[in-house]
Motif scaffolding. Structure first.
Motif, short mmCIF file in Angstrom:
data_model
loop_
_atom_site.label_atom_id
_atom_site.label_comp_id
_atom_site.label_asym_id
_atom_site.label_seq_id
_atom_site.Cartn_x
_atom_site.Cartn_y
_atom_site.Cartn_z
N ALA A 1 -10.21 3.25 -9.83
CA ALA A 1 -11.45 3.95 -10.16
C ALA A 1 -11.59 5.28 -9.45
N VAL A 2 -11.08 5.38 -8.22
CA VAL A 2 -11.35 6.58 -7.40
C VAL A 2 -10.09 7.38 -7.10
N PHE A 3 -9.00 6.70 -6.74
CA PHE A 3 -7.89 7.43 -6.13
C PHE A 3 -6.68 7.64 -7.02
N SER B 1 -10.78 -3.34 0.92
CA SER B 1 -9.44 -2.77 0.86
C SER B 1 -9.42 -1.63 -0.16
N PRO B 2 -8.72 -0.54 0.13
CA PRO B 2 -8.67 0.56 -0.85
C PRO B 2 -8.02 0.17 -2.16
N VAL B 3 -7.30 -0.94 -2.19
CA VAL B 3 -6.71 -1.40 -3.44
C VAL B 3 -7.80 -1.65 -4.48
N GLU B 4 -8.95 -2.13 -4.02
CA GLU B 4 -10.01 -2.50 -4.95
C GLU B 4 -10.68 -1.29 -5.60
N GLY C 1 -10.99 -0.25 4.70
CA GLY C 1 -9.83 0.60 4.50
C GLY C 1 -10.15 2.06 4.68
N LEU C 2 -9.10 2.84 4.67
CA LEU C 2 -9.18 4.29 4.78
C LEU C 2 -8.10 4.87 3.87
N VAL C 3 -8.44 5.93 3.15
CA VAL C 3 -7.44 6.65 2.35
C VAL C 3 -7.32 8.06 2.91
N LEU C 4 -6.10 8.39 3.33
CA LEU C 4 -5.78 9.73 3.83
C LEU C 4 -5.34 10.58 2.65
N GLU C 5 -6.01 11.71 2.47
CA GLU C 5 -5.64 12.64 1.41
C GLU C 5 -5.44 14.02 2.03
N VAL C 6 -4.38 14.69 1.64
CA VAL C 6 -4.10 16.05 2.10
C VAL C 6 -4.06 16.96 0.87
N VAL C 7 -4.89 18.01 0.91
CA VAL C 7 -5.00 18.93 -0.21
C VAL C 7 -4.73 20.34 0.28
N ASP C 8 -3.89 21.07 -0.45
CA ASP C 8 -3.61 22.47 -0.14
C ASP C 8 -4.26 23.37 -1.17
N ALA C 9 -4.90 24.45 -0.71
CA ALA C 9 -5.43 25.46 -1.62
C ALA C 9 -4.28 26.16 -2.33
N VAL C 10 -4.49 26.52 -3.59
CA VAL C 10 -3.44 27.17 -4.37
C VAL C 10 -3.97 28.46 -4.98
N GLY C 11 -3.04 29.34 -5.37
CA GLY C 11 -3.40 30.58 -6.05
C GLY C 11 -4.30 31.46 -5.21
N ASP C 12 -5.35 31.96 -5.83
CA ASP C 12 -6.30 32.85 -5.16
C ASP C 12 -7.36 32.10 -4.37
N THR C 13 -7.33 30.78 -4.41
CA THR C 13 -8.32 29.97 -3.70
C THR C 13 -7.96 29.89 -2.22
N ASP C 14 -8.92 30.24 -1.35
CA ASP C 14 -8.67 30.06 0.08
C ASP C 14 -9.26 28.72 0.53
N LEU D 1 0.82 -1.20 0.00
CA LEU D 1 0.00 0.00 0.00
C LEU D 1 0.86 1.26 0.00
N GLN D 2 1.99 1.22 0.68
CA GLN D 2 2.90 2.38 0.65
C GLN D 2 3.31 2.71 -0.78
N GLU D 3 3.48 1.69 -1.58
CA GLU D 3 3.97 1.91 -2.95
C GLU D 3 2.93 2.54 -3.86
N LEU D 4 1.67 2.60 -3.43
CA LEU D 4 0.63 3.28 -4.20
C LEU D 4 0.61 4.78 -3.94
N ARG D 5 1.26 5.25 -2.92
CA ARG D 5 1.17 6.65 -2.51
C ARG D 5 1.75 7.60 -3.54
N TYR D 6 1.26 8.80 -3.50
CA TYR D 6 1.81 9.88 -4.32
C TYR D 6 1.36 11.20 -3.70
#
Length: 276
Positions: free
Chosen positions: A238-240, A231-234, A158-171, A70-75
């Motif tokens: 399609a999603v991630f 499992s999030p692999v499945e 499973g659980l998928v942790l996603e971290v998103v940062d606002a960019v540009g003029d978007t708050d 699962l670590q190897e799927l990260r980006y």
């Protein structure tokens, strides 16, 4: 002489106590090489309880693990959260009652100040992404449940942790509006993902332990927790798998981490030999 009433009787009589998520502790940790088994036993046998669940107003908790596959799927590889991106093979998530964050924080700071000198903090570990986070909201795939308060008790695969940062003029509020109203509902529809909970990280308390540090850019950051039936692999392709490109194409955000996990099996060494 009148007997002084115990604070344990006085404190619960006032203040919020609804069954509602107000904030969370989200902590992704990497045990140092060679310490995986000892760290796992310390966390499950002691710290999950003494450092979290035994404290007031923390009403749910669950622990997750990312075996190497699962670590190897990260980006992305240049993640602002994890370097290398595979760092942080254990994730613990806890819900704190709405309106009780400050009360909980005072207790947890005092407890951890006691645990460390008592030799009950395992120091051969690195905090990759640890923060108290304010609850922003939830998007459901279906209307029939489970609800957000059940998410750490329901037997999700499973659980998928996603971290998103606002960019540009978007708050951050604008980023969340787009995620809530457009992006997340489209991702959930017809998928194996049951719900997505959103949080915004808060600065750690000044009295924090020296081994935990704030990450930069907190005021532009949203943490998404996607809960999957299996499992999030499945549901990865399609999603991630394309999540980073989809968010970037909006011009509103940059994905700093997408990391899948599966539940630990408490009291066992399951997956410990699959981390490296």
């Amino acid at each position: 002489m009148p007997m002084t009433e115990s604070p344990y009787s006085v404190l619960p009589r006032e203040g919020p106590y609804e069954v509602a998520i107000g904030s969370a502790l989200i902590t992704m940790v990497e045990p140092q090489p060679g310490h995986e088994r000892a760290y796992n036993r310390w966390y499950e046998d002691d710290h999950f309880y003494s450092g979290a669940m035994a404290m007031p107003w923390m009403f749910a908790g669950r622990r997750w693990v990312a075996p190497r596959r699962l670590q190897e799927l990260r980006y992305p590889a240049d993640s602002a959260i994890a370097q290398p991106v595979t760092a942080g093979c254990y994730l613990s998530v806890y819900w704190i009652t709405d309106g009780r964050y400050d009360d909980h924080l005072r207790w947890t700071v005092a407890t951890n100040q006691r645990l460390l000198p008592d030799g009950r903090i395992y120091l051969d570990r690195t905090h990759v992404y640890t923060a108290f986070q304010e609850y922003v909201g939830v998007v459901y795939r279906d209307s029939g449940g489970p609800r957000d308060v059940h998410s750490l008790d329901y037997p999700f695969g499973g659980l998928v942790l996603e971290v998103v940062d606002a960019v540009g003029d978007t708050d951050r509020p604008s980023l969340w509006s787009w995620l809530r109203d457009e992006h997340v509902p489209a991702a959930l529809e017809g998928s194996d993902v049951v719900m997505c909970l959103a949080f915004q990280p808060m600065p750690l308390p000044e009295e924090r332990q020296s081994y935990v540090e704030d990450l930069p850019g907190l005021d532009r950051r949203i943490t998404l927790l996607w809960f999957t039936e299996r499992s999030p692999v499945e549901s990865w392709d399609a999603v991630f798998a394309g999540e980073g490109e989809s968010v970037a194409a909006s011009g509103k955000g940059r994905v700093e981490l997408v990391a899948p996990f599966i539940p630990t099996v408490p009291g066992t060494e399951r997956y410990v030999d699959e981390l490296r």
